[in-house]
Enzyme design. Sequence first.
Site, PDB file in Angstrom:
ATOM      1  N   GLN B 255       0.066  -4.993  11.498  1.00 23.66           N
ATOM      2  CA  GLN B 255      -0.260  -3.462  11.489  1.00 23.66           C
ATOM      3  C   GLN B 255       0.281  -2.702  12.285  1.00 23.66           C
ATOM      4  O   GLN B 255       0.827  -1.535  12.008  1.00 23.66           O
ATOM      5  CB  GLN B 255      -1.876  -3.533  11.388  1.00 23.66           C
ATOM      6  CG  GLN B 255      -2.549  -2.264  10.884  1.00 23.66           C
ATOM      7  CD  GLN B 255      -1.831  -1.836   9.489  1.00 23.66           C
ATOM      8  OE1 GLN B 255      -1.900  -2.839   8.507  1.00 23.66           O
ATOM      9  NE2 GLN B 255      -1.471  -0.829   9.229  1.00 23.66           N
ATOM     10  N   HIS B 258       3.691  -1.102  12.156  1.00 23.10           N
ATOM     11  CA  HIS B 258       3.994   0.246  11.284  1.00 23.10           C
ATOM     12  C   HIS B 258       4.196   1.677  11.913  1.00 23.10           C
ATOM     13  O   HIS B 258       5.150   2.301  11.481  1.00 23.10           O
ATOM     14  CB  HIS B 258       2.755   0.588  10.144  1.00 23.10           C
ATOM     15  CG  HIS B 258       2.785  -0.270   8.951  1.00 23.10           C
ATOM     16  ND1 HIS B 258       3.867  -0.376   8.134  1.00 23.10           N
ATOM     17  CD2 HIS B 258       1.868  -1.432   8.605  1.00 23.10           C
ATOM     18  CE1 HIS B 258       3.699  -1.228   7.171  1.00 23.10           C
ATOM     19  NE2 HIS B 258       2.595  -1.845   7.430  1.00 23.10           N
ATOM     20  N   GLU B 322      -8.744   0.364   5.856  1.00 25.61           N
ATOM     21  CA  GLU B 322      -7.968   0.166   4.659  1.00 25.61           C
ATOM     22  C   GLU B 322      -7.644  -1.410   4.321  1.00 25.61           C
ATOM     23  O   GLU B 322      -7.668  -1.634   3.161  1.00 25.61           O
ATOM     24  CB  GLU B 322      -6.638   0.833   5.099  1.00 25.61           C
ATOM     25  CG  GLU B 322      -5.435   0.743   3.976  1.00 25.61           C
ATOM     26  CD  GLU B 322      -4.021   0.981   4.432  1.00 25.61           C
ATOM     27  OE1 GLU B 322      -4.101   1.224   5.941  1.00 25.61           O
ATOM     28  OE2 GLU B 322      -3.152   1.319   3.833  1.00 25.61           O
ATOM     29  N   HIS B 323      -7.133  -2.152   5.251  1.00 21.77           N
ATOM     30  CA  HIS B 323      -6.991  -3.495   5.390  1.00 21.77           C
ATOM     31  C   HIS B 323      -8.226  -4.196   6.177  1.00 21.77           C
ATOM     32  O   HIS B 323      -8.417  -3.698   7.211  1.00 21.77           O
ATOM     33  CB  HIS B 323      -6.026  -4.201   5.804  1.00 21.77           C
ATOM     34  CG  HIS B 323      -4.554  -3.525   5.145  1.00 21.77           C
ATOM     35  ND1 HIS B 323      -3.852  -2.260   5.972  1.00 21.77           N
ATOM     36  CD2 HIS B 323      -3.754  -3.599   4.023  1.00 21.77           C
ATOM     37  CE1 HIS B 323      -2.863  -1.844   5.001  1.00 21.77           C
ATOM     38  NE2 HIS B 323      -3.016  -2.787   4.012  1.00 21.77           N
ATOM     39  N   ASP B 356       0.644  -7.184   1.021  1.00 18.93           N
ATOM     40  CA  ASP B 356       1.623  -6.326   1.347  1.00 18.93           C
ATOM     41  C   ASP B 356       2.864  -6.513   0.581  1.00 18.93           C
ATOM     42  O   ASP B 356       3.633  -5.353  -0.301  1.00 18.93           O
ATOM     43  CB  ASP B 356       2.183  -6.271   2.599  1.00 18.93           C
ATOM     44  CG  ASP B 356       1.191  -5.365   3.705  1.00 18.93           C
ATOM     45  OD1 ASP B 356       0.531  -4.733   3.263  1.00 18.93           O
ATOM     46  OD2 ASP B 356       1.502  -5.762   5.008  1.00 18.93           O
ATOM     47  N   HIS B 415     -24.072  27.481 -29.110  1.00 22.98           N
ATOM     48  CA  HIS B 415     -24.476  26.084 -29.046  1.00 22.98           C
ATOM     49  C   HIS B 415     -25.137  25.704 -30.150  1.00 22.98           C
ATOM     50  O   HIS B 415     -25.028  24.575 -30.640  1.00 22.98           O
ATOM     51  CB  HIS B 415     -24.767  25.491 -27.642  1.00 22.98           C
ATOM     52  CG  HIS B 415     -23.452  25.587 -26.449  1.00 22.98           C
ATOM     53  ND1 HIS B 415     -22.713  26.655 -26.126  1.00 22.98           N
ATOM     54  CD2 HIS B 415     -22.707  24.419 -25.866  1.00 22.98           C
ATOM     55  CE1 HIS B 415     -21.748  26.676 -25.087  1.00 22.98           C
ATOM     56  NE2 HIS B 415     -21.801  25.199 -25.230  1.00 22.98           N
TER      57      HIS B 415
END
Lengths: 430, 430
Positions: B255, B258, B322-323, B356, B415
């Site tokens: 991670q 990145h 996220e992960h 991934d 209506h």
Amino acid sequence: MQKIYNPEKNTWADILERPTQTVADIENVVLDVFNDVKTNGDDAIKQYTEKFDKVSLDSILVSEEELENAKQLVSQELKDAIVLAKSNIEAFHAVQKTDKVSLETTKGVNCWQEKRPIQKVGLYIPGGTAPLFSTILMLAVPANIAGCNEIVLCSPPNKEGKINPAILFTANLCGVTKIFKVGGIQAIAGMTFGTNTIPQVYKIFGPGNQFVTVAKQLATKFGVAIDMPAGPSELLVVADDTANPSFVASDLLSQAEHGKDSQVILVSTSKKLIEQVEIEVENQCNLLPRKEIAEAAIANSKLIYIESDQEALELINEYGPEHFIVCVEDEDFYIDNIMNAGSVFIGNYTPESAGDYASGTNHTLPTNGYAKQYSGVNLDSFMKSMTFQKLSAEGIKNIGNAIEIMADAEGLQAHKNAVTLRLKSLSDIT
Amino acid sequence: MQKIYNPEKNTWADILERPTQTVADIENVVLDVFNDVKTNGDDAIKQYTEKFDKVSLDSILVSEEELENAKQLVSQELKDAIVLAKSNIEAFHAVQKTDKVSLETTKGVNCWQEKRPIQKVGLYIPGGTAPLFSTILMLAVPANIAGCNEIVLCSPPNKEGKINPAILFTANLCGVTKIFKVGGIQAIAGMTFGTNTIPQVYKIFGPGNQFVTVAKQLATKFGVAIDMPAGPSELLVVADDTANPSFVASDLLSQAEHGKDSQVILVSTSKKLIEQVEIEVENQCNLLPRKEIAEAAIANSKLIYIESDQEALELINEYGPEHFIVCVEDEDFYIDNIMNAGSVFIGNYTPESAGDYASGTNHTLPTNGYAKQYSGVNLDSFMKSMTFQKLSAEGIKNIGNAIEIMADAEGLQAHKNAVTLRLKSLSDIT
């Protein structure tokens, strides 16, 4: 109403153009209120309630006593109607529940997808002349089925500091956790940042005027999700000689009474029907209490004659109506081929009002052509889907090499290494 | 790495704070490019490509010949890996298909919900050092399963005017309709407004730098939907003594490589494991080509010791990673109770890299805590759900009165009238 016969395709965009809204000038007002609420919390909320709603409140949280009183104030007839509507809405949203989706994609590689509720949601219900308790049914019922922990509702107080009893009754019936007498920009800001009194929420739902619309848009910049971008309500009816012109006219008018910027379109392969509907609209409009509003909306509306169903369908898909009524002999043609519409109403006995109130479908729908890419509110709007995976030793052996090659090709060596280490440990064992 | 022992709950927000991004200053740049592309179309695109990508192109549309060449340039090994990954991703997204949901809510009131594809979608794939062909798998594969008509892909050309062959190969394999050599803000603007060459799309997917992120946000103001708001990638691992410290370290580093703003957190109920992982991270980091990036990210990262699983769970749900990797003895506790996470990876043989690239799950996931309210990309991201209803004469008789009462209580007479007219016509018949 404008009548248009066989419009050329290159004129469709102009004909179908929606009433524009300019919001840039109110963005600064909204930002000021947001900053103030972020910094000063409940004090700012109180101050804006005094300024905009002309009332000073000791407590913005609706009390048990107020809820009890509201129950007394709503007629039994209306309570029964709300309960019937709730039961249908509940049933239709409950069947939208999806099971866990699970698959072993490769031997030893187990993947699954599950939906879990958004824990904290905020509902905004406008005040004003029409107390929109029906919208509470549309939002709080699915929020409850989804399993949201905290369901917060904000609605502006009137000058006496009260909220319409029908709103309080419905909110209480539908399991709203907390009801706050706060409206407008300050309500959206309160739910975005949280105050000592109002909980911060993760997603905000519900309609509102242009200030509320811009405030919801701004809330997304602060990490809060919203149901969908808003625009004026709209209806497109496709009808032929099998349609009842008086019913069609009543549907067009029920949309037109929402606001002067509402948009109403009739598409027909029958010139005769267009003439009949035009006369009916005029007659019925004169009898309406909201005649002035309906007239203004009708003035902007269009009656479009198109020769073929195929071309009519193309035009309708280009427009992407929020509400789409189909009253034609070959209804399946439109049902099967409509790609862009919020909600579809079929046949002579299905007025838009049915979906607005009591059939079971949701009435919070994408306007402004957003039906091309947004869903109307549904059970999934209150959940998010998560994926899970578990690989066995065999699983990583089966796909590990492919991962290594791909990670390498993307230049991500650490991604590769996470696999290599595991593969190596397994080859050491065997 | 920062080590934190048993943090008090009131310090969680600070500890879990994500690296901030300030985007206000680039908003004006983005708006300028948007206005230019809106007005000048392809000419503006060409000009910005010259300015930002330092290349002048005669045609931005990738030709059949270029696709053919790309096929030759990608190694057979990589092709095989991509095909394997595609097959898993395809299988897992295909099982996400949902049937039409149908219910007669009241006798004569038939309601159903169907999903239909978003007709035109745009995919953005960044250029730069790492050619992210894996992201094409994650976006084009579900777009195809959903049935999107037009799948447009934009990716910046290099200084020779070319796109990496792995990107072209994957896009062609996954049924992308048109590939354009256009990057950055101008690509997002092109897909938002459409030009003579680039089709206008309804929803834009894919990652990008901060310019692309702000451009996607701006696109929503012009009626285009986006997959989700973006933020730096992040990983949280919960592990105890059953976890392999070397594997955990490799995941943290995968991670961290990145970007310098990536966030990496280890939560553990074992002090011993924390010490072991710390050493492993240091050792493994030294061997990485992207060591400098990984080190910077690791410097901001946290090793958090917490005594109980219950409290660890609360902290993780507060963060919404996220992960989320779960390497503990009682993994079911976390699997069952995690409410906020993009994707969950379970056990010692399930590195984040699996998801991934090749396990089948999607890697386009909510960062920045958005897992609290957003789903990762899945099949439904490429569809919208529509509702349909058809009432029979009996149906409108059964719920008509409730609609009349509710419409009346909301002050919407038109209506009500749409129902009254129908009920009257039916009572006239009988």
